[in-house]
Motif scaffolding. Structure first.
Motif, PDB file in Angstrom:
ATOM      1  N   ALA A   1       0.834  -1.204   0.000  1.00 18.63           N
ATOM      2  CA  ALA A   1       0.000   0.000   0.000  1.00 18.63           C
ATOM      3  C   ALA A   1       0.868   1.253   0.000  1.00 18.63           C
ATOM      4  O   ALA A   1       0.579   2.229  -0.707  1.00 18.63           O
ATOM      5  N   ALA A   2       1.951   1.229   0.765  1.00 16.29           N
ATOM      6  CA  ALA A   2       2.850   2.375   0.807  1.00 16.29           C
ATOM      7  C   ALA A   2       3.515   2.606  -0.545  1.00 16.29           C
ATOM      8  O   ALA A   2       3.836   3.752  -0.902  1.00 16.29           O
ATOM      9  N   ALA A   3       3.710   1.520  -1.311  1.00 20.19           N
ATOM     10  CA  ALA A   3       4.330   1.628  -2.628  1.00 20.19           C
ATOM     11  C   ALA A   3       3.304   1.869  -3.729  1.00 20.19           C
ATOM     12  O   ALA A   3       3.682   2.003  -4.900  1.00 20.19           O
ATOM     13  N   GLY A   4       2.026   1.911  -3.374  1.00 19.82           N
ATOM     14  CA  GLY A   4       0.977   2.140  -4.371  1.00 19.82           C
ATOM     15  C   GLY A   4       0.610   0.925  -5.196  1.00 19.82           C
ATOM     16  O   GLY A   4      -0.066   1.048  -6.219  1.00 19.82           O
ATOM     17  N   LEU A   5       1.028  -0.266  -4.764  1.00 16.27           N
ATOM     18  CA  LEU A   5       0.767  -1.484  -5.524  1.00 16.27           C
ATOM     19  C   LEU A   5      -0.486  -2.219  -5.049  1.00 16.27           C
ATOM     20  O   LEU A   5      -0.984  -3.112  -5.731  1.00 16.27           O
ATOM     21  N   ALA A   6      -0.969  -1.872  -3.873  1.00 16.32           N
ATOM     22  CA  ALA A   6      -2.202  -2.448  -3.321  1.00 16.32           C
ATOM     23  C   ALA A   6      -2.781  -1.428  -2.355  1.00 16.32           C
ATOM     24  O   ALA A   6      -2.139  -0.425  -2.027  1.00 16.32           O
ATOM     25  N   GLU A   7      -3.988  -1.688  -1.930  1.00 12.68           N
ATOM     26  CA  GLU A   7      -4.598  -0.813  -0.932  1.00 12.68           C
ATOM     27  C   GLU A   7      -5.540  -1.632  -0.067  1.00 12.68           C
ATOM     28  O   GLU A   7      -6.004  -2.704  -0.462  1.00 12.68           O
ATOM     29  N   ARG A   8      -5.777  -1.118   1.125  1.00 12.13           N
ATOM     30  CA  ARG A   8      -6.746  -1.740   2.024  1.00 12.13           C
ATOM     31  C   ARG A   8      -8.093  -1.043   1.872  1.00 12.13           C
ATOM     32  O   ARG A   8      -8.153   0.184   1.753  1.00 12.13           O
ATOM     33  N   GLN A   9      -9.145  -1.834   1.897  1.00 14.62           N
ATOM     34  CA  GLN A   9     -10.498  -1.289   1.868  1.00 14.62           C
ATOM     35  C   GLN A   9     -11.305  -1.921   2.987  1.00 14.62           C
ATOM     36  O   GLN A   9     -11.189  -3.126   3.227  1.00 14.62           O
ATOM     37  N   PRO A  10     -12.128  -1.151   3.692  1.00  5.51           N
ATOM     38  CA  PRO A  10     -12.935  -1.724   4.768  1.00  5.51           C
ATOM     39  C   PRO A  10     -13.964  -2.705   4.232  1.00  5.51           C
ATOM     40  O   PRO A  10     -14.472  -2.534   3.124  1.00  5.51           O
TER      41      PRO A  10
END
Length: 202
Positions: free
Chosen positions: A129-138
């Protein structure tokens, strides 16, 4: 090493270009029927003929797995790093997300599908997520959980890394064994994985 494999890809990718990978497994099953005493009798006879206890072969196999893992994984990691690609732990998570419906998985599901521990998966997702390759979603249906979601940049990183990863697999493993040995190894490890398939790491 990476579950589905482009390596993990997992075993399927190591033998991707080797048709008939199920042949050795089928042959093994025929020779050692489940629940029968033939395999045990054969092991005992072999141990007696060699002067070693049958258990020694099991220990040798276990040690071989550990040593091979300890040598092959760092070698592949080094190739990825030298080529400026994502590390294996990132690749494994990206691979599973890419194969998932809507390119997302609950964190609990992701932990079950990868070869990483659940706590390590959480850290890797934060790194991605910090690298912009994935993200967390609730997770709207369950406030206690969240989804890991593959981003377009993550998909691009996966595509860039795969050719390097594949070449590294063939360089460090493929060049050391014959096509038949690849098939036999994949079949044998597949049997081990199937037996212990329900276990997960904390």
């Amino acid at each position: 090493m990476c579950s589905r494999t482009h390596a993990t890809g997992k075993l399927a990718d190591v033998t991707d270009a080797l048709p008939g990978s199920g042949t050795a497994q089928a042959g093994t099953s025929a020779e050692h029927p489940a629940g029968g005493g033939t395999a045990q009798a054969g092991d005992a006879a072999e141990g007696s003929a060699s002067g070693r206890a049958p258990e020694d072969a099991v220990v040798d196999a276990w040690r071989g797995l550990l040593v091979a893992h300890s040598r092959l994984v760092p070698a592949v990691e080094a190739d990825l790093r030298a080529a400026g690609q994502v590390p294996l732990s990132w690749y494994d998570v990206l691979l599973e997300l890419n194969a998932a419906p809507d390119l997302r998985l609950r964190m609990s599901e992701l932990g079950q599908r990868t070869v990483l521990s659940r706590t390590r998966v959480s850290r890797v997702v934060d790194e991605l997520a910090a690298a912009g390759l994935a993200e967390r979603q609730p997770d709207q249906a369950d406030g206690r959980s969240s989804f890991a979601v593959l981003t377009p940049r993550g998909k691009q990183a996966l595509r860039r890394a795969w050719p390097v990863y594949r070449q590294a697999i063939y360089r460090h493993l493929g060049a050391r064994l014959t096509a038949q040995q690849h098939r036999e190894l994949a079949a044998l490890l597949g049997q081990v994985i199937a037996v212990g398939g329900g276990s997960t790491m904390p």
